[in-house]
Design an enzyme around this catalytic site. Sequence first.
Site, mmCIF file in Angstrom:
data_model
loop_
_atom_site.group_PDB
_atom_site.id
_atom_site.type_symbol
_atom_site.label_atom_id
_atom_site.label_comp_id
_atom_site.label_asym_id
_atom_site.label_seq_id
_atom_site.Cartn_x
_atom_site.Cartn_y
_atom_site.Cartn_z
ATOM 1 N N CYS A 55 0.763 6.171 -12.855
ATOM 2 C CA CYS A 55 -0.234 5.803 -14.231
ATOM 3 C C CYS A 55 -1.577 5.760 -14.269
ATOM 4 O O CYS A 55 -2.010 4.789 -13.576
ATOM 5 C CB CYS A 55 0.654 4.902 -15.088
ATOM 6 S SG CYS A 55 2.311 5.528 -15.380
ATOM 7 N N ASN A 58 0.775 -1.227 0.031
ATOM 8 C CA ASN A 58 0.038 0.050 -0.056
ATOM 9 C C ASN A 58 0.875 1.172 -0.033
ATOM 10 O O ASN A 58 1.437 1.650 0.877
ATOM 11 C CB ASN A 58 -0.898 0.141 1.334
ATOM 12 C CG ASN A 58 -1.985 1.156 1.177
ATOM 13 O OD1 ASN A 58 -1.786 2.204 0.525
ATOM 14 N ND2 ASN A 58 -3.080 0.868 2.032
ATOM 15 N N ALA A 59 1.124 1.898 -1.020
ATOM 16 C CA ALA A 59 1.902 2.770 -1.169
ATOM 17 C C ALA A 59 1.501 4.246 -0.519
ATOM 18 O O ALA A 59 2.440 4.995 -0.222
ATOM 19 C CB ALA A 59 2.372 3.291 -2.811
ATOM 20 N N ASP A 104 -6.569 5.416 -9.678
ATOM 21 C CA ASP A 104 -7.935 5.484 -9.468
ATOM 22 C C ASP A 104 -8.543 6.666 -9.486
ATOM 23 O O ASP A 104 -8.224 7.334 -8.363
ATOM 24 C CB ASP A 104 -8.284 4.252 -8.437
ATOM 25 C CG ASP A 104 -9.597 4.006 -8.197
ATOM 26 O OD1 ASP A 104 -10.682 4.674 -8.927
ATOM 27 O OD2 ASP A 104 -9.953 2.928 -7.548
ATOM 28 N N THR A 144 1.616 1.401 -20.661
ATOM 29 C CA THR A 144 0.885 0.640 -19.759
ATOM 30 C C THR A 144 -0.466 0.249 -20.511
ATOM 31 O O THR A 144 -0.928 0.728 -21.508
ATOM 32 C CB THR A 144 0.390 1.904 -18.677
ATOM 33 O OG1 THR A 144 -0.403 2.751 -19.222
ATOM 34 C CG2 THR A 144 1.431 2.184 -17.896
ATOM 35 N N GLU A 145 -1.084 -0.927 -19.840
ATOM 36 C CA GLU A 145 -2.125 -1.304 -20.358
ATOM 37 C C GLU A 145 -3.391 -0.333 -20.473
ATOM 38 O O GLU A 145 -4.169 -0.366 -21.415
ATOM 39 C CB GLU A 145 -2.765 -2.503 -19.467
ATOM 40 C CG GLU A 145 -3.852 -3.383 -20.208
ATOM 41 C CD GLU A 145 -4.641 -4.390 -19.438
ATOM 42 O OE1 GLU A 145 -3.910 -5.408 -19.393
ATOM 43 O OE2 GLU A 145 -5.379 -3.867 -18.519
ATOM 44 N N GLU A 146 -3.515 0.545 -19.558
ATOM 45 C CA GLU A 146 -4.411 1.579 -19.299
ATOM 46 C C GLU A 146 -4.188 2.554 -20.464
ATOM 47 O O GLU A 146 -5.357 3.001 -21.249
ATOM 48 C CB GLU A 146 -4.639 2.394 -18.201
ATOM 49 C CG GLU A 146 -5.552 1.691 -16.907
ATOM 50 C CD GLU A 146 -6.955 1.903 -17.408
ATOM 51 O OE1 GLU A 146 -7.492 0.667 -17.156
ATOM 52 O OE2 GLU A 146 -7.141 2.758 -17.883
#
EC number: 2.1.1.33
Lengths: 506, 254
Positions: B153, B133-134, B156, B231-233
């Site tokens: 990146c 948990n950053a 949320d 990135t995938e997003e």
Amino acid sequence: MVAHPLQTTLSHPSQPILFAAVGPHLRSYDLNTGATLAKWLAPAPPADKKPTREEILAGDAIRTMVLTKDGSKLAISGEDKVLRVFDASTLELISERTVPKRVCSLALVDNDATILTGDKHGDVSSYPFTLASEERQGAPAEDGKPAITEETESLAAGSAAKKQGKVPKGYDLAWGQKTKDTDAIPENLLLGHVSMLTTMSLLHSNSSTYIMTADRDEHVRISRYPKAHVTERFLLGHTEFVGSVAQLDEDVVLTAGGDSWVGVWNWKTGKLLHKLDLADAVKEARGEDGKSAVSQLHVVENRVFVIVEKAPAVFVVDFSDEKVPSITEAIALPAPALALVTDSANRLWASIDTIEVPSASVLVAFEADSQGKYKSINTPAFESLDVEAGLCPFYTTEQLRKRRREPQADNSEDSTDVKLGRSAPGQKRKYPNGPDFKKENQARKKGKIAGAEDAVITADDLSAEGKVPEVDTTSGLAKEVAKDEVESSLQAKAEEKDAGAVATLD
Amino acid sequence: MASETAKRTAEEVEEVVQLPQKKFFRQRAHANPFSDHDLEYPASPADMDWSPLYPAYFPAPAEGPQRQVEVADIGCGYGGLLMELAPEFPDKLMLGMEIRVQVTQYVHEKILALRKQHKETGGYNNIAVLRGNAMKFLPNFFVKGQLSKMFFCFPDPHFKSRKHKARIITSTLSAEYAYVLRPGGIIYTITDVRDLHDWMVKHLHAHPSFQRLTKEEEAEDVCVRIMSEATEEGKKVGRNGGEKFVACYRRLED
């Protein structure tokens, strides 16, 4: 009658006066005669306003107090989220204002011009100590309303109206006018933790001031003041919540909490110098084993007094020598102490948990003799309040402990398993959508491979049989129902316990 | 994946290195960052054992000093950024932090598979992933001023007002990021949600130790280009024809 204990105490710097919070009552006592010098109680809320569940449980206890350097003004805050300032000698209310979250600690900076609040949300905010309205003589306002700033006014009025359901969210009483942008960064927000603050105190070094904050996530953070956006240092090493912090001298601070040791740090380098272990001393004082959290660290010059929950003793640690500090004395108490304070005559006063031991008096005092040992001294009788009138739940720090899964005590070659949060090594990870899941599950159900009880009964199976998918307690999916039952039983338990320390974000 | 399997040499034919497939590691996108999650984290950075994550670098190899993690990808998701950055900065140690369990497992297995595939070149030894948990525990992993780059990146967005406090970049958290980032270090943010972009800009701007990079500086930095596309997003946004908002901040001296 059982006397209500004094949950928070504060001593006057130059006079033998003690300020005490007895539940929601504020009292000042003369320590030599035992007389009650002044008293104050928050006015009862309007009868038509139904108290919320939190209000009933918390009882509006006063949690924290701070005194100006000259001892003329006293600021308090508690469960009712109101910051109040009093004249210290008469306990007359000078000002009060609502703060957004419950305050756990107060501190005065800028020569008593600014007051800092550390709250349960994790934020430290600053407020001017004296309000402009206080310049006007007499009561805060003519109609008896407290002197509040513009911002808190809109917050207080808006939230009160909202609670009554009169005003839709986002609008103030005037209707059609949106309240202040809730996304605005408050100007008086100095710093914040992502966990509830347990304590906040000031650190003085050379001519600089620093704010030391500790939270439930085992962090101790030291930030500059007034440039509190600069974090000077993190003191890391605790494995349980940190409940108390104290400055010993220029370079050294002490921290304690759920761990069984007191940390001695050089805060400038962040190095943990010693771990002062309390386990043995606590076990002896308690007479039994068990986890005990440190309630308070009280520093007086070179000596540190430590009180631990459930242990009826005050542990004295001497730091005058260069050698490793250790507990030099354990002063016996009739019951565990809730708070420690040293008065202007260098007497040590301990507030006793009279609920545990009803025969004990609310305050006991000790004095150091020529060898430095502490002897009990006679104390005058103090007027006490009956618990029957209402008992304020205590802020037992033990509740700050996180409930952790016990670590699996077996050797694993791949320790990354644990780091990645996988289930115990050796246990096959069940991927709900993992490869061969369906085949495996079918095989399990038919009894072809071991682990029939681990089989997940999917909705397809039940619909195939013509049944409505019902909650099956053997399946992991059906924890919802079991969870509800557990939740309601937990709730019932929580209602008995002190709700003030439950770490829910308000 | 086809291009990666094509890299297989003749010697590796018997040892078929299969890269993990994302479809077996899908997980819900949202996780409550305030919850305790039974996370594992070291009591302090000195207590952290990095050898399982970077076996090639810990304990320190014979030549050269002990390296430290310098680049952190906060919320690395399926690891696209890390995979692209690894060959770009072969000498920097990079860590991805992700709170979701299965996604972390995917990235971990992919890294292991890539390391096996690139055994002779020794590629991908400088990246690793950690479940953590950053928001809460960044200082537990990194000492003051350890990082030189931090990536956020497509975080949320937490659209609802009451969830805004759960956003990864806030004015109060900026102080923690400023703590682990060295002076001169850079925070890279990218998102396709305009509201979140404005929020991040506002909150990083509110912290006096951060100064925004100019458009020219952004154009010069290769990390910005990689972040936008790797990135995938990022790829998903590109496919849908969405707009990407970039904001990069340099950490100044205190």
